[in-house]
Design a protein around this motif. Structure first.
Motif, PDB file in Angstrom:
ATOM      1  N   GLY A   1       0.811  -1.236   0.000  1.00 31.30           N
ATOM      2  CA  GLY A   1       0.000   0.000   0.000  1.00 31.30           C
ATOM      3  C   GLY A   1       0.825   1.256   0.000  1.00 31.30           C
ATOM      4  N   ASP A   2       2.101   1.169  -0.423  1.00 27.53           N
ATOM      5  CA  ASP A   2       2.946   2.363  -0.443  1.00 27.53           C
ATOM      6  C   ASP A   2       2.553   3.328  -1.563  1.00 27.53           C
ATOM      7  N   ALA A   3       1.861   2.840  -2.566  1.00 24.13           N
ATOM      8  CA  ALA A   3       1.387   3.723  -3.640  1.00 24.13           C
ATOM      9  C   ALA A   3       0.027   4.268  -3.232  1.00 24.13           C
ATOM     10  N   GLU A   4       0.039   5.461  -2.642  1.00 25.13           N
ATOM     11  CA  GLU A   4      -1.184   5.992  -2.071  1.00 25.13           C
ATOM     12  C   GLU A   4      -2.069   6.671  -3.104  1.00 25.13           C
ATOM     13  N   ASP A   5      -1.465   7.178  -4.169  1.00 24.91           N
ATOM     14  CA  ASP A   5      -2.279   7.879  -5.162  1.00 24.91           C
ATOM     15  C   ASP A   5      -2.183   7.169  -6.500  1.00 24.91           C
ATOM     16  N   GLU A   6      -3.081   7.518  -7.395  1.00 27.46           N
ATOM     17  CA  GLU A   6      -3.160   6.864  -8.710  1.00 27.46           C
ATOM     18  C   GLU A   6      -1.906   7.093  -9.532  1.00 27.46           C
ATOM     19  N   GLU A   7      -1.330   8.290  -9.450  1.00 23.14           N
ATOM     20  CA  GLU A   7      -0.139   8.607 -10.234  1.00 23.14           C
ATOM     21  C   GLU A   7       1.029   7.712  -9.833  1.00 23.14           C
ATOM     22  N   THR A   8       1.180   7.479  -8.516  1.00 22.25           N
ATOM     23  CA  THR A   8       2.278   6.623  -8.048  1.00 22.25           C
ATOM     24  C   THR A   8       2.055   5.186  -8.484  1.00 22.25           C
ATOM     25  N   ARG A   9       0.797   4.732  -8.387  1.00 27.47           N
ATOM     26  CA  ARG A   9       0.510   3.363  -8.832  1.00 27.47           C
ATOM     27  C   ARG A   9       0.792   3.200 -10.326  1.00 27.47           C
ATOM     28  N   GLU A  10       0.470   4.206 -11.114  1.00 26.08           N
ATOM     29  CA  GLU A  10       0.743   4.140 -12.546  1.00 26.08           C
ATOM     30  C   GLU A  10       2.247   4.089 -12.815  1.00 26.08           C
ATOM     31  N   GLU A  11       2.985   4.860 -12.013  1.00 22.44           N
ATOM     32  CA  GLU A  11       4.442   4.858 -12.169  1.00 22.44           C
ATOM     33  C   GLU A  11       5.013   3.489 -11.840  1.00 22.44           C
ATOM     34  N   PHE A  12       4.538   2.884 -10.747  1.00 17.78           N
ATOM     35  CA  PHE A  12       5.014   1.545 -10.358  1.00 17.78           C
ATOM     36  C   PHE A  12       4.672   0.507 -11.433  1.00 17.78           C
ATOM     37  N   LEU A  13       3.439   0.588 -11.921  1.00 17.02           N
ATOM     38  CA  LEU A  13       3.018  -0.379 -12.939  1.00 17.02           C
ATOM     39  C   LEU A  13       3.804  -0.206 -14.238  1.00 17.02           C
ATOM     40  N   GLU A  14       4.117   1.027 -14.576  1.00 15.68           N
ATOM     41  CA  GLU A  14       4.909   1.280 -15.789  1.00 15.68           C
ATOM     42  C   GLU A  14       6.312   0.707 -15.642  1.00 15.68           C
ATOM     43  N   THR A  15       6.877   0.854 -14.435  1.00 16.80           N
ATOM     44  CA  THR A  15       8.210   0.280 -14.190  1.00 16.80           C
ATOM     45  C   THR A  15       8.167  -1.235 -14.268  1.00 16.80           C
ATOM     46  N   ILE A  16       7.129  -1.812 -13.692  1.00 13.33           N
ATOM     47  CA  ILE A  16       6.978  -3.273 -13.765  1.00 13.33           C
ATOM     48  C   ILE A  16       6.864  -3.729 -15.216  1.00 13.33           C
ATOM     49  N   GLN A  17       6.071  -2.986 -16.013  1.00 16.09           N
ATOM     50  CA  GLN A  17       5.898  -3.326 -17.430  1.00 16.09           C
ATOM     51  C   GLN A  17       7.227  -3.228 -18.184  1.00 16.09           C
ATOM     52  N   CYS A  18       8.004  -2.187 -17.868  1.00 15.98           N
ATOM     53  CA  CYS A  18       9.299  -1.995 -18.532  1.00 15.98           C
ATOM     54  C   CYS A  18      10.254  -3.147 -18.218  1.00 15.98           C
ATOM     55  N   GLN A  19      10.301  -3.553 -16.944  1.00 19.71           N
ATOM     56  CA  GLN A  19      11.182  -4.649 -16.555  1.00 19.71           C
ATOM     57  C   GLN A  19      10.709  -5.987 -17.140  1.00 19.71           C
ATOM     58  N   ALA A  20       9.396  -6.130 -17.231  1.00 19.54           N
ATOM     59  CA  ALA A  20       8.858  -7.355 -17.838  1.00 19.54           C
ATOM     60  C   ALA A  20       9.207  -7.423 -19.323  1.00 19.54           C
ATOM     61  N   ASP A  21       9.134  -6.253 -20.006  1.00 17.28           N
ATOM     62  CA  ASP A  21       9.520  -6.212 -21.417  1.00 17.28           C
ATOM     63  C   ASP A  21      11.007  -6.552 -21.593  1.00 17.28           C
ATOM     64  N   ARG A  22      11.825  -6.045 -20.676  1.00 17.32           N
ATOM     65  CA  ARG A  22      13.264  -6.337 -20.742  1.00 17.32           C
ATOM     66  C   ARG A  22      13.512  -7.840 -20.587  1.00 17.32           C
ATOM     67  N   LEU A  23      12.814  -8.432 -19.650  1.00 20.21           N
ATOM     68  CA  LEU A  23      12.952  -9.868 -19.434  1.00 20.21           C
ATOM     69  C   LEU A  23      12.443 -10.655 -20.641  1.00 20.21           C
ATOM     70  N   GLN A  24      11.355 -10.181 -21.235  1.00 18.73           N
ATOM     71  CA  GLN A  24      10.797 -10.845 -22.408  1.00 18.73           C
ATOM     72  C   GLN A  24      11.780 -10.791 -23.583  1.00 18.73           C
ATOM     73  N   ARG A  25      12.455  -9.633 -23.768  1.00 18.51           N
ATOM     74  CA  ARG A  25      13.419  -9.516 -24.866  1.00 18.51           C
ATOM     75  C   ARG A  25      14.585 -10.483 -24.678  1.00 18.51           C
ATOM     76  N   LEU A  26      15.032 -10.635 -23.439  1.00 16.43           N
ATOM     77  CA  LEU A  26      16.128 -11.557 -23.165  1.00 16.43           C
ATOM     78  C   LEU A  26      15.724 -12.987 -23.521  1.00 16.43           C
ATOM     79  N   ILE A  27      14.554 -13.372 -23.077  1.00 15.63           N
ATOM     80  CA  ILE A  27      14.082 -14.734 -23.368  1.00 15.63           C
ATOM     81  C   ILE A  27      13.879 -14.925 -24.866  1.00 15.63           C
ATOM     82  N   ASP A  28      13.345 -13.905 -25.536  1.00 16.12           N
ATOM     83  CA  ASP A  28      13.144 -13.998 -26.988  1.00 16.12           C
ATOM     84  C   ASP A  28      14.473 -14.162 -27.714  1.00 16.12           C
ATOM     85  N   ASN A  29      15.499 -13.411 -27.268  1.00 19.38           N
ATOM     86  CA  ASN A  29      16.815 -13.540 -27.894  1.00 19.38           C
ATOM     87  C   ASN A  29      17.348 -14.959 -27.761  1.00 19.38           C
ATOM     88  N   LEU A  30      17.236 -15.498 -26.567  1.00 19.07           N
ATOM     89  CA  LEU A  30      17.728 -16.853 -26.330  1.00 19.07           C
ATOM     90  C   LEU A  30      16.997 -17.877 -27.197  1.00 19.07           C
TER      91      LEU A  30
END
Length: 493
Positions: free
Chosen positions: A289-318
């Motif tokens: 519950g550290d993301a108290e406002d919508e903007e912070t939650r969006e920022e966290f989710l965007e970071t998660i999406q970015c890291q997931a994309d990075r992981l996906q690219r690595l797996i795709d390369n392999l």
């Protein structure tokens, strides 16, 4: 039998008659000379006549015996000329009847037949021996060809260390020539300049044990130029005919491959752990519950999406690299506009450059550049080249994407003002798992991006991918792909 009696006793009778007649003549002559009388002519003529008859008998018997001897000689000649080396005893008896000649010729025939049998047996043994010798020579020649074709160095020395044989790989490893080995009779001490190998061979020569020994030797202190040799030695034979056989294999490439695999596993682990750690951290923040406002939650989710994309690219390369190398990837080639693919790749990588204050330039040709290709794979190759340029370009540098037509091909290139590559690195930068050691701390990676791009451009699309670089000034990666005519029919893969 009668012939033997005739010839044997006839000779004696004729000689006796002759001697008797001559004796009578001499006796009568002597008697009348002693008596002082006159010898009657009739008595003397009778005695001489008897002697003459005996002499004639001797001549007749001699002629007959010579005729039979001649027949026997002709029979022996016929016997020797006979191809089978045999004469039927019945033929001998029919020709000579019985007696001594028959027995002699029969014995001769038997001996010649025996000699003929032994001659045939000897010839058969000689033919068998020649065939065995020919087979042994062929086996030796085959073994020599196999030994000469082996990539491992094979060295054979006698019990005193004199080199008896060395295959071409050994000659190349130790700088020897076959002629020098045959003519000079060099020893291990004289011929082998690699001290580590020489000492191992001399040690094995001194020991009496014949068991096989295997050791790995590191030659040289410089990591860039050192070698790893695997030395297998074994003694064969006994006494003065004992030899030491050494098989030496260069393990340098295998060692480097093992090291690159270890580095790859480490890099992949690191690459996977980094985005996973980021995803886990931000998920925990959201759960707590550290993301108290919508903007912070969006920022966290965007970071998660970015890291997931990075992981996906690595797996795709392999996966893509493994599929391409195995030849099982599904390729969907269609006429494509190269600039559209490059524009998408530029748009995806541009945020990475902006994060490092890198100026991103896009200089695409105004012409339509048609290629027959798989859009996803070409997009992956372009992203890998652009990402590599951004990674190894310092903050504030520049990265440029260009495209143009050259003859019957289209070319796109990625130029950067980064750290650059040495001549040796340019030769190896497209190897799987290879990373430039001096720049490994500058950016994380798996060493798969460039090899994957090369496979896509060359193996899948029949083009070329090369690099031109200068240390401290930057690099240019140039991809060339055949241009397709829109009006020509396209064959399905």
């Amino acid at each position: 039998m009668w012939k033997e009696i005739f010839f044997r006793n006839g000779y004696l009778a004729a000689v006796g008659i002759t001697l008797g007649g001559l004796g009578c003549a001499f006796a009568l002559t002597a008697r009348y000379q002693v008596a002082g009388g006159v010898l009657p002519p009739g008595a003397l003529m009778v005695s001489l006549g008897i002697a003459t008859l005996g002499a004639l008998a001797i001549m007749v018997i001699f002629a007959l015996s010579r005729r039979q001897a001649k027949d026997a000689f002709c029979a022996i000649v016929d016997l020797c000329r006979d191809e089978g080396g045999e004469m039927d005893p019945a033929h001998i008896r029919a020709r000579f009847g019985g007696g001594e000649w028959r027995d002699i010729l029969t014995e001769i025939a038997e001996r010649i037949s025996s000699l003929h049998e032994r001659t045939l047996l000897t010839e058969q043994q000689q033919v068998a021996s020649e065939m065995r010798i020919q087979r042994i020579v062929q086996e030796l020649e085959l073994n020599r060809v196999l030994v000469d074709a082996m990539p491992d160095a094979i060295l054979v020395t006698d019990s005193y260390g004199k080199i008896e044989s060395a295959n071409p790989a050994a000659c190349k490893l130790f700088g020897l020539s076959p002629e020098a080995i045959r003519e000079d009779g060099r020893t291990i001490v004289e011929a082998i300049q690699l001290a580590e190998v020489r000492d191992v061979l001399l040690e094995d020569l001194r020991h009496k044990r014949t068991a096989e020994r295997v050791r790995e030797l590191k030659i040289g202190e410089d990591p860039q130029n050192s070698k790893t040799l695997r030395v297998l030695t074994r003694k064969i034979g006994e006494g003065p005919r004992q030899f030491l056989v050494a098989v030496i294999r260069d393990m340098t490439d295998l060692q480097q491959l093992r090291q690159r695999h270890a580095e790859f596993v480490s890099a992949v682990s690191h690459e996977m752990k980094t985005p996973l750690a980021g995803i886990r951290a931000y998920v925990e923040l959201l759960v707590d519950g550290d993301a108290e406002d919508e903007e912070t939650r969006e920022e966290f989710l965007e970071t998660i999406q970015c890291q997931a994309d990075r992981l996906q690219r690595l797996i795709d390369n392999l996966l893509n690299l493994a599929r391409i190398e195995a030849g099982v990837i599904k390729v969907k080639k269609e006429p494509r506009a190269l600039n559209e693919i490059l524009d998408d790749a530029f748009r995806i990588v541009a945020p990475q450059g902006e994060a490092k204050q890198i100026t991103m330039h896009k200089e695409l040709s105004s012409l339509y550049l048609p290629v027959l290709g798989d859009r996803d794979l070409l997009l992956q190759a372009a992203i890998n080249l652009l990402s590599n340029a951004v990674k190894y370009t310092p903050n504030g540098g520049e990265v440029t994407l260009r495209s143009r037509v050259v003859g019957d091909a289209v070319v796109f290139e990625v130029e950067d003002t980064g750290v650059g590559l040495s001549e040796e690195d340019c030769k190896r930068v497209f190897e799987r798992f290879y990373r430039v050691k001096k720049d490994s701390q500058m950016a994380s990676g798996t060493g798969l991006g460039l090899p994957l791009a090369k496979h896509i451009v060359e193996d899948v699309h029949g083009g070329t991918l090369s690099v031109k670089s200068e240390l401290g000034k930057g690099s240019v990666f140039v991809a060339t792909i055949p241009m397709v005519n829109q009006h020509e029919p396209v064959a399905a893969d």
